[in-house]
Write a protein that holds these residues in place. Structure first.
Motif, PDB file in Angstrom:
ATOM      1  N   HIS A  95       0.794  -1.226   0.000  1.00 26.58           N
ATOM      2  CA  HIS A  95       0.000   0.000   0.000  1.00 26.58           C
ATOM      3  C   HIS A  95       0.830   1.282   0.000  1.00 26.58           C
ATOM      4  CE1 HIS A  95       0.760  -0.225   4.322  1.00 26.58           C
ATOM      5  NE2 HIS A  95       0.471   1.061   4.379  1.00 26.58           N
ATOM      6  N   ARG A  96       2.067   1.225   0.422  1.00 28.51           N
ATOM      7  CA  ARG A  96       2.899   2.438   0.421  1.00 28.51           C
ATOM      8  C   ARG A  96       3.345   2.816  -0.987  1.00 28.51           C
ATOM      9  NH1 ARG A  96       5.301   3.542   5.822  1.00 28.51           N
ATOM     10  NH2 ARG A  96       4.395   1.968   7.182  1.00 28.51           N
ATOM     11  N   ASN A  97       3.392   1.845  -1.866  1.00 23.94           N
ATOM     12  CA  ASN A  97       3.725   2.100  -3.269  1.00 23.94           C
ATOM     13  C   ASN A  97       2.458   1.811  -4.085  1.00 23.94           C
ATOM     14  OD1 ASN A  97       4.757   2.299  -5.812  1.00 23.94           O
ATOM     15  ND2 ASN A  97       6.424   0.842  -5.490  1.00 23.94           N
ATOM     16  N   ARG A  98       1.603   2.833  -4.202  1.00 22.76           N
ATOM     17  CA  ARG A  98       0.278   2.641  -4.799  1.00 22.76           C
ATOM     18  C   ARG A  98       0.319   2.072  -6.218  1.00 22.76           C
ATOM     19  NH1 ARG A  98      -5.028   4.308  -3.464  1.00 22.76           N
ATOM     20  NH2 ARG A  98      -4.093   5.107  -1.575  1.00 22.76           N
ATOM     21  N   PRO A  99       1.175   2.526  -7.128  1.00 25.71           N
ATOM     22  CA  PRO A  99       1.175   1.927  -8.467  1.00 25.71           C
ATOM     23  C   PRO A  99       1.485   0.422  -8.435  1.00 25.71           C
ATOM     24  CG  PRO A  99       2.326   4.008  -8.518  1.00 25.71           C
ATOM     25  CD  PRO A  99       2.054   3.707  -7.078  1.00 25.71           C
ATOM     26  N   ALA A 100       2.428   0.019  -7.612  1.00 23.69           N
ATOM     27  CA  ALA A 100       2.747  -1.406  -7.504  1.00 23.69           C
ATOM     28  C   ALA A 100       1.587  -2.181  -6.896  1.00 23.69           C
ATOM     29  CB  ALA A 100       4.005  -1.606  -6.666  1.00 23.69           C
ATOM     30  N   ALA A 101       0.910  -1.591  -5.931  1.00 26.82           N
ATOM     31  CA  ALA A 101      -0.236  -2.245  -5.305  1.00 26.82           C
ATOM     32  C   ALA A 101      -1.374  -2.435  -6.302  1.00 26.82           C
ATOM     33  CB  ALA A 101      -0.717  -1.438  -4.103  1.00 26.82           C
ATOM     34  N   VAL A 102      -1.629  -1.429  -7.104  1.00 27.87           N
ATOM     35  CA  VAL A 102      -2.699  -1.525  -8.104  1.00 27.87           C
ATOM     36  C   VAL A 102      -2.372  -2.590  -9.141  1.00 27.87           C
ATOM     37  CG1 VAL A 102      -3.859  -0.273  -9.962  1.00 27.87           C
ATOM     38  CG2 VAL A 102      -3.502   0.837  -7.773  1.00 27.87           C
ATOM     39  N   VAL A 103      -1.139  -2.595  -9.614  1.00 33.65           N
ATOM     40  CA  VAL A 103      -0.734  -3.586 -10.620  1.00 33.65           C
ATOM     41  C   VAL A 103      -0.779  -4.997 -10.043  1.00 33.65           C
ATOM     42  CG1 VAL A 103       1.227  -4.399 -11.994  1.00 33.65           C
ATOM     43  CG2 VAL A 103       0.620  -1.981 -11.983  1.00 33.65           C
ATOM     44  N   ALA A 104      -0.228  -5.188  -8.857  1.00 33.07           N
ATOM     45  CA  ALA A 104      -0.208  -6.526  -8.246  1.00 33.07           C
ATOM     46  C   ALA A 104      -1.618  -7.034  -7.954  1.00 33.07           C
ATOM     47  CB  ALA A 104       0.611  -6.503  -6.960  1.00 33.07           C
ATOM     48  N   THR A 105      -2.468  -6.164  -7.452  1.00 38.29           N
ATOM     49  CA  THR A 105      -3.840  -6.565  -7.153  1.00 38.29           C
ATOM     50  C   THR A 105      -4.607  -6.886  -8.430  1.00 38.29           C
ATOM     51  OG1 THR A 105      -3.808  -5.196  -5.170  1.00 38.29           O
ATOM     52  CG2 THR A 105      -5.953  -5.835  -6.003  1.00 38.29           C
ATOM     53  N   GLY A 106      -4.454  -6.052  -9.432  1.00 34.15           N
ATOM     54  CA  GLY A 106      -5.139  -6.303 -10.707  1.00 34.15           C
ATOM     55  C   GLY A 106      -4.693  -7.589 -11.366  1.00 34.15           C
ATOM     56  N   LEU A 107      -3.390  -7.819 -11.390  1.00 34.96           N
ATOM     57  CA  LEU A 107      -2.875  -9.065 -11.969  1.00 34.96           C
ATOM     58  C   LEU A 107      -3.325 -10.286 -11.177  1.00 34.96           C
ATOM     59  CD1 LEU A 107       0.756  -8.168 -13.072  1.00 34.96           C
ATOM     60  CD2 LEU A 107      -1.144  -8.863 -14.517  1.00 34.96           C
ATOM     61  N   THR A 108      -3.332 -10.176  -9.859  1.00 36.16           N
ATOM     62  CA  THR A 108      -3.763 -11.294  -9.032  1.00 36.16           C
ATOM     63  C   THR A 108      -5.222 -11.643  -9.308  1.00 36.16           C
ATOM     64  OG1 THR A 108      -2.196 -10.719  -7.313  1.00 36.16           O
ATOM     65  CG2 THR A 108      -4.036 -12.111  -6.669  1.00 36.16           C
ATOM     66  N   CYS A 109      -6.067 -10.637  -9.374  1.00 29.97           N
ATOM     67  CA  CYS A 109      -7.488 -10.884  -9.661  1.00 29.97           C
ATOM     68  C   CYS A 109      -7.676 -11.476 -11.052  1.00 29.97           C
ATOM     69  CB  CYS A 109      -8.294  -9.601  -9.521  1.00 29.97           C
ATOM     70  SG  CYS A 109      -8.543  -9.087  -7.826  1.00 29.97           S
ATOM     71  N   ALA A 110      -7.045 -10.870 -12.043  1.00 31.20           N
ATOM     72  CA  ALA A 110      -7.217 -11.340 -13.418  1.00 31.20           C
ATOM     73  C   ALA A 110      -6.676 -12.757 -13.610  1.00 31.20           C
ATOM     74  CB  ALA A 110      -6.527 -10.382 -14.383  1.00 31.20           C
ATOM     75  N   LEU A 111      -5.469 -12.996 -13.140  1.00 30.18           N
ATOM     76  CA  LEU A 111      -4.882 -14.322 -13.317  1.00 30.18           C
ATOM     77  C   LEU A 111      -5.566 -15.378 -12.448  1.00 30.18           C
ATOM     78  CD1 LEU A 111      -1.093 -13.385 -13.509  1.00 30.18           C
ATOM     79  CD2 LEU A 111      -2.628 -14.007 -15.379  1.00 30.18           C
ATOM     80  N   GLY A 112      -5.926 -15.002 -11.225  1.00 32.69           N
ATOM     81  CA  GLY A 112      -6.577 -15.963 -10.329  1.00 32.69           C
ATOM     82  C   GLY A 112      -7.954 -16.368 -10.808  1.00 32.69           C
ATOM     83  N   ILE A 113      -8.767 -15.395 -11.187  1.00 30.71           N
ATOM     84  CA  ILE A 113     -10.107 -15.720 -11.676  1.00 30.71           C
ATOM     85  C   ILE A 113     -10.041 -16.380 -13.036  1.00 30.71           C
ATOM     86  CG2 ILE A 113     -12.307 -14.691 -12.371  1.00 30.71           C
ATOM     87  CD1 ILE A 113     -11.970 -12.763  -9.990  1.00 30.71           C
ATOM     88  N   GLY A 114      -9.081 -15.977 -13.863  1.00 32.98           N
ATOM     89  CA  GLY A 114      -8.880 -16.657 -15.131  1.00 32.98           C
ATOM     90  C   GLY A 114      -8.471 -18.105 -14.949  1.00 32.98           C
ATOM     91  N   TRP A 115      -7.612 -18.359 -13.983  1.00 27.84           N
ATOM     92  CA  TRP A 115      -7.199 -19.749 -13.710  1.00 27.84           C
ATOM     93  C   TRP A 115      -8.387 -20.557 -13.215  1.00 27.84           C
ATOM     94  CZ3 TRP A 115      -7.106 -22.874  -9.397  1.00 27.84           C
ATOM     95  CH2 TRP A 115      -6.385 -24.055  -9.528  1.00 27.84           C
TER      96      TRP A 115
END
Length: 68
Positions: free
Chosen positions: A44-64
């Motif tokens: 959360h301290r690095n907002r761009p990294a948090a947004v990217v990591a969360t988005g990728l996790t959701c997309a890849l996890g739900i896609g899997w």
């Protein structure tokens, strides 16, 4: 808690998918969302990294889950 969560996720990696029924699909989707939330709170301290990591996790996890 984070380590325990990832250990649980690793143990039950192949048990939850959309082809396994509604309850298991809901549990799998919940697991993906909890994992994404944990990544958000970790980064959360690095907002761009948090947004990217969360988005990728959701997309890849739900896609899997969808193709599992």
């Amino acid at each position: 808690m984070k380590i325990a969560w990832f250990a649980w996720l690793a143990r039950h990696f192949g048990e939850y998918g959309y082809a396994d029924g509604a309850l298991r699909a809901a549990i799998g989707t919940g697991a993906v969302l909890v994992t994404a939330a944990l990544l958000w709170f970790t980064l959360h301290r690095n907002r761009p990294a948090a947004v990217v990591a969360t988005g990728l996790t959701c997309a890849l996890g739900i896609g899997w889950l969808a193709f599992h």
